[in-house]
Design a protein around this motif. Structure first.
Motif, PDB file in Angstrom:
ATOM      1  N   THR A 164       0.705  17.891   1.809  1.00 54.06           N
ATOM      2  CA  THR A 164      -0.602  17.009   2.161  1.00 54.06           C
ATOM      3  C   THR A 164       0.143  15.758   2.108  1.00 54.06           C
ATOM      4  OG1 THR A 164      -2.252  15.985   0.808  1.00 54.06           O
ATOM      5  CG2 THR A 164      -0.845  16.650  -0.749  1.00 54.06           C
ATOM      6  N   HIS A 165      -0.725  14.881   2.242  1.00 49.57           N
ATOM      7  CA  HIS A 165      -0.404  13.408   2.460  1.00 49.57           C
ATOM      8  C   HIS A 165      -0.701  13.051   0.943  1.00 49.57           C
ATOM      9  CE1 HIS A 165      -1.332   8.777   3.128  1.00 49.57           C
ATOM     10  NE2 HIS A 165      -0.675   8.687   4.219  1.00 49.57           N
ATOM     11  N   THR A 166       0.746  11.124   1.147  1.00 50.44           N
ATOM     12  CA  THR A 166       0.660  11.204  -0.508  1.00 50.44           C
ATOM     13  C   THR A 166       0.210  10.341  -1.089  1.00 50.44           C
ATOM     14  OG1 THR A 166       2.218   9.936  -1.799  1.00 50.44           O
ATOM     15  CG2 THR A 166       1.596   8.797   0.271  1.00 50.44           C
ATOM     16  N   ASN A 167      -1.956  10.418  -0.644  1.00 50.03           N
ATOM     17  CA  ASN A 167      -2.609   9.252  -0.822  1.00 50.03           C
ATOM     18  C   ASN A 167      -3.514  10.428  -1.928  1.00 50.03           C
ATOM     19  OD1 ASN A 167      -2.192   6.937  -0.320  1.00 50.03           O
ATOM     20  ND2 ASN A 167      -3.221   7.570   1.872  1.00 50.03           N
ATOM     21  N   HIS A 168      -3.006  11.586  -1.568  1.00 52.36           N
ATOM     22  CA  HIS A 168      -3.613  12.930  -1.825  1.00 52.36           C
ATOM     23  C   HIS A 168      -3.434  14.071  -3.192  1.00 52.36           C
ATOM     24  CE1 HIS A 168      -6.757  12.121   0.724  1.00 52.36           C
ATOM     25  NE2 HIS A 168      -6.382  12.180   1.592  1.00 52.36           N
ATOM     26  N   TYR A 169      -1.935  13.249  -3.026  1.00 60.57           N
ATOM     27  CA  TYR A 169      -1.069  14.019  -3.570  1.00 60.57           C
ATOM     28  C   TYR A 169      -0.698  14.850  -5.179  1.00 60.57           C
ATOM     29  CZ  TYR A 169       3.680  15.526  -5.684  1.00 60.57           C
ATOM     30  OH  TYR A 169       4.426  16.416  -6.758  1.00 60.57           O
ATOM     31  N   GLY A 207       0.675  -1.060   0.122  1.00 61.55           N
ATOM     32  CA  GLY A 207      -0.147  -0.080  -0.281  1.00 61.55           C
ATOM     33  C   GLY A 207       0.840   1.396   0.008  1.00 61.55           C
ATOM     34  N   ASP A 208       2.115   1.235   0.212  1.00 62.53           N
ATOM     35  CA  ASP A 208       3.174   2.636   0.480  1.00 62.53           C
ATOM     36  C   ASP A 208       3.401   3.087  -1.204  1.00 62.53           C
ATOM     37  OD1 ASP A 208       3.105   2.277   3.109  1.00 62.53           O
ATOM     38  OD2 ASP A 208       5.332   1.754   3.305  1.00 62.53           O
ATOM     39  N   PHE A 209       3.027   4.455  -1.011  1.00 64.70           N
ATOM     40  CA  PHE A 209       3.995   4.469  -2.407  1.00 64.70           C
ATOM     41  C   PHE A 209       5.445   4.708  -2.299  1.00 64.70           C
ATOM     42  CE2 PHE A 209       4.062   7.987  -5.765  1.00 64.70           C
ATOM     43  CZ  PHE A 209       3.786   7.465  -6.661  1.00 64.70           C
ATOM     44  N   VAL A 210       6.138   4.352  -3.336  1.00 63.79           N
ATOM     45  CA  VAL A 210       7.512   3.606  -2.823  1.00 63.79           C
ATOM     46  C   VAL A 210       8.697   4.192  -4.817  1.00 63.79           C
ATOM     47  CG1 VAL A 210       7.193   2.574  -1.260  1.00 63.79           C
ATOM     48  CG2 VAL A 210       7.734   1.916  -3.602  1.00 63.79           C
ATOM     49  N   THR A 211       9.563   4.608  -4.550  1.00 63.78           N
ATOM     50  CA  THR A 211      10.540   4.355  -5.696  1.00 63.78           C
ATOM     51  C   THR A 211      10.894   3.144  -5.505  1.00 63.78           C
ATOM     52  OG1 THR A 211       9.599   6.714  -6.790  1.00 63.78           O
ATOM     53  CG2 THR A 211      12.087   5.269  -7.673  1.00 63.78           C
ATOM     54  N   VAL A 212      11.229   2.443  -6.370  1.00 65.14           N
ATOM     55  CA  VAL A 212      12.006   1.290  -6.139  1.00 65.14           C
ATOM     56  C   VAL A 212      12.342   0.546  -7.028  1.00 65.14           C
ATOM     57  CG1 VAL A 212      11.462   0.407  -3.558  1.00 65.14           C
ATOM     58  CG2 VAL A 212      10.430  -0.606  -5.190  1.00 65.14           C
ATOM     59  N   GLY A 213      14.780   0.282  -7.595  1.00 64.31           N
ATOM     60  CA  GLY A 213      14.747  -0.204  -8.593  1.00 64.31           C
ATOM     61  C   GLY A 213      14.524   0.158  -9.643  1.00 64.31           C
ATOM     62  N   GLY A 214      14.019   1.472  -9.069  1.00 60.13           N
ATOM     63  CA  GLY A 214      14.000   2.435 -10.656  1.00 60.13           C
ATOM     64  C   GLY A 214      12.264   2.640 -11.476  1.00 60.13           C
ATOM     65  N   VAL A 215      11.442   2.183 -10.322  1.00 56.10           N
ATOM     66  CA  VAL A 215       9.878   2.435 -10.519  1.00 56.10           C
ATOM     67  C   VAL A 215       9.620   2.630  -9.455  1.00 56.10           C
ATOM     68  CG1 VAL A 215       8.642   0.059 -10.966  1.00 56.10           C
ATOM     69  CG2 VAL A 215      10.531  -0.150 -11.303  1.00 56.10           C
ATOM     70  N   THR A 216       8.743   3.767 -10.436  1.00 57.28           N
ATOM     71  CA  THR A 216       7.131   4.607  -9.637  1.00 57.28           C
ATOM     72  C   THR A 216       6.439   3.439  -9.233  1.00 57.28           C
ATOM     73  OG1 THR A 216       8.993   6.442  -9.488  1.00 57.28           O
ATOM     74  CG2 THR A 216       6.900   6.436  -8.250  1.00 57.28           C
ATOM     75  N   GLY A 217       5.331   3.539  -7.893  1.00 59.54           N
ATOM     76  CA  GLY A 217       4.565   3.211  -8.287  1.00 59.54           C
ATOM     77  C   GLY A 217       3.684   2.435  -6.806  1.00 59.54           C
ATOM     78  N   THR A 218       2.743   1.963  -6.430  1.00 55.50           N
ATOM     79  CA  THR A 218       2.231   1.758  -5.403  1.00 55.50           C
ATOM     80  C   THR A 218       2.643   0.220  -5.050  1.00 55.50           C
ATOM     81  OG1 THR A 218       0.193   2.934  -5.086  1.00 55.50           O
ATOM     82  CG2 THR A 218       0.753   1.103  -3.851  1.00 55.50           C
ATOM     83  N   VAL A 219       3.103  -0.512  -3.978  1.00 54.44           N
ATOM     84  CA  VAL A 219       3.369  -2.097  -3.575  1.00 54.44           C
ATOM     85  C   VAL A 219       1.960  -2.232  -3.100  1.00 54.44           C
ATOM     86  CG1 VAL A 219       4.100  -3.476  -1.915  1.00 54.44           C
ATOM     87  CG2 VAL A 219       5.545  -1.275  -2.925  1.00 54.44           C
ATOM     88  N   LYS A 220       2.209  -3.363  -4.242  1.00 51.98           N
ATOM     89  CA  LYS A 220       0.845  -4.527  -4.345  1.00 51.98           C
ATOM     90  C   LYS A 220       0.911  -5.970  -3.302  1.00 51.98           C
ATOM     91  CE  LYS A 220      -2.076  -6.617  -6.986  1.00 51.98           C
ATOM     92  NZ  LYS A 220      -3.031  -7.295  -8.738  1.00 51.98           N
TER      93      LYS A 220
END
Length: 268
Positions: free
Chosen positions: A231-236, A123-136
């Motif tokens: 703001t919170h990242t959910n409302h960015y 559920g976190d919004f991250v950038t990992v390994g060059g990929v940005t998105g929400t962890v599923k």
């Protein structure tokens, strides 16, 4: 050797072999029961300490495999079978598999460390390994991330641990970065006051920390105002686009002229 001696030899050795087989079966069933109890205790302790269920299953399975291999080697040794070569064979096979699957084992080890260290969660919004998105999903070999354009991407855990991890959901607020270019005739201090009040009224903008509206720069066109609400990242993205609309609305209501670059005309 007469027939009676042969029968006595066979009977004696059969009795010894039967006793050994019976003892080995007892060792096997008792050993399996003890292994089950040990694994159950390990999982119960990890469960009470709120350890990730995936890591609990992984460690329990690994301990069970190691204890079962030890039990089999012990039973073979009881029968007088030399287990040194067998253990060397297992070690060699493990080394060969490790060399062939070094990348997979690296991802596996990184996944275990991630489950322990928790640099991010589902559920976190991250950038990992060059990929940005929400962890599923957090897997032992790879992490599934859904990008903002709705593409499911699987990133190897080894690559994640070898790179920088950005977790935009770890803190309660995230800053939105926008700028407003004004014409040279606009009073920048009045513009800062108007924009600060308007941005603070945008839904989901945090009050702590308060929005930052300041004169960022001055160029040939005029002053540049930085507009930075939190703001919170959910409302960015909602705050991002609402901030753009607020800047346009404030400029229209205040009657500010459109910023145009200065022109130098030289008559020849």
């Amino acid at each position: 050797m007469n027939t009676q001696a042969i029968q006595e030899f066979v009977a004696r050795n059969a009795a010894d072999a039967g006793l050994k087989i019976l003892t080995a079966l007892v060792f096997w069933f008792v050993g399996r029961w003890l292994i089950g109890r040990v694994v159950a205790v390990i999982r119960a302790v990890m469960g009470r300490n709120a350890v990730d269920p995936t890591l609990t299953t992984y460690l329990g399975s690994m301990v069970a495999v190691i204890l079962n291999v030890t039990l089999v080697l012990g039973i073979l040794g009881y029968f007088g079978i030399e287990t040194t070569s067998f253990a060397a064979l297992l070690a060699g096979a493990g080394l060969a598999i490790g060399a062939a699957w070094s990348g997979m084992l690296g991802n596996f080890a990184a996944g275990a460390f991630m489950l322990v260290l928790h640099p991010f969660k589902v559920g976190d919004f991250v950038t990992v390994g060059g990929v940005t998105g929400t962890v599923k999903e957090l897997g032992l070999f790879g992490t599934t991330v859904v990008t903002p354009d709705n593409v499911m991407t699987i990133v190897g855990n080894g690559k994640i641990f070898a790179d920088t991890i950005f977790n935009f959901s770890a803190l309660p607020a995230r800053r939105v970065e926008r700028t407003a270019q004004l014409a040279g005739s606009v009073d920048p201090l009045d513009a800062v006051a108007r924009l600060r009040a308007a941005v603070a009224a945008i839904p989901n903008v945090a009050t702590i920390p308060a929005p930052e509206v300041n004169v960022l720069d001055i160029n040939l066109v005029g002053p540049v105002i930085s507009v930075r609400p939190y703001t919170h990242t959910n409302h960015y993205w909602q705050v991002y686009f609402d901030t753009n609309e607020t800047i346009i609305r404030v400029a229209r209501d205040a009657g500010w002229p459109a910023p145009t670059p200065s022109q130098n005309i030289r008559q020849v």
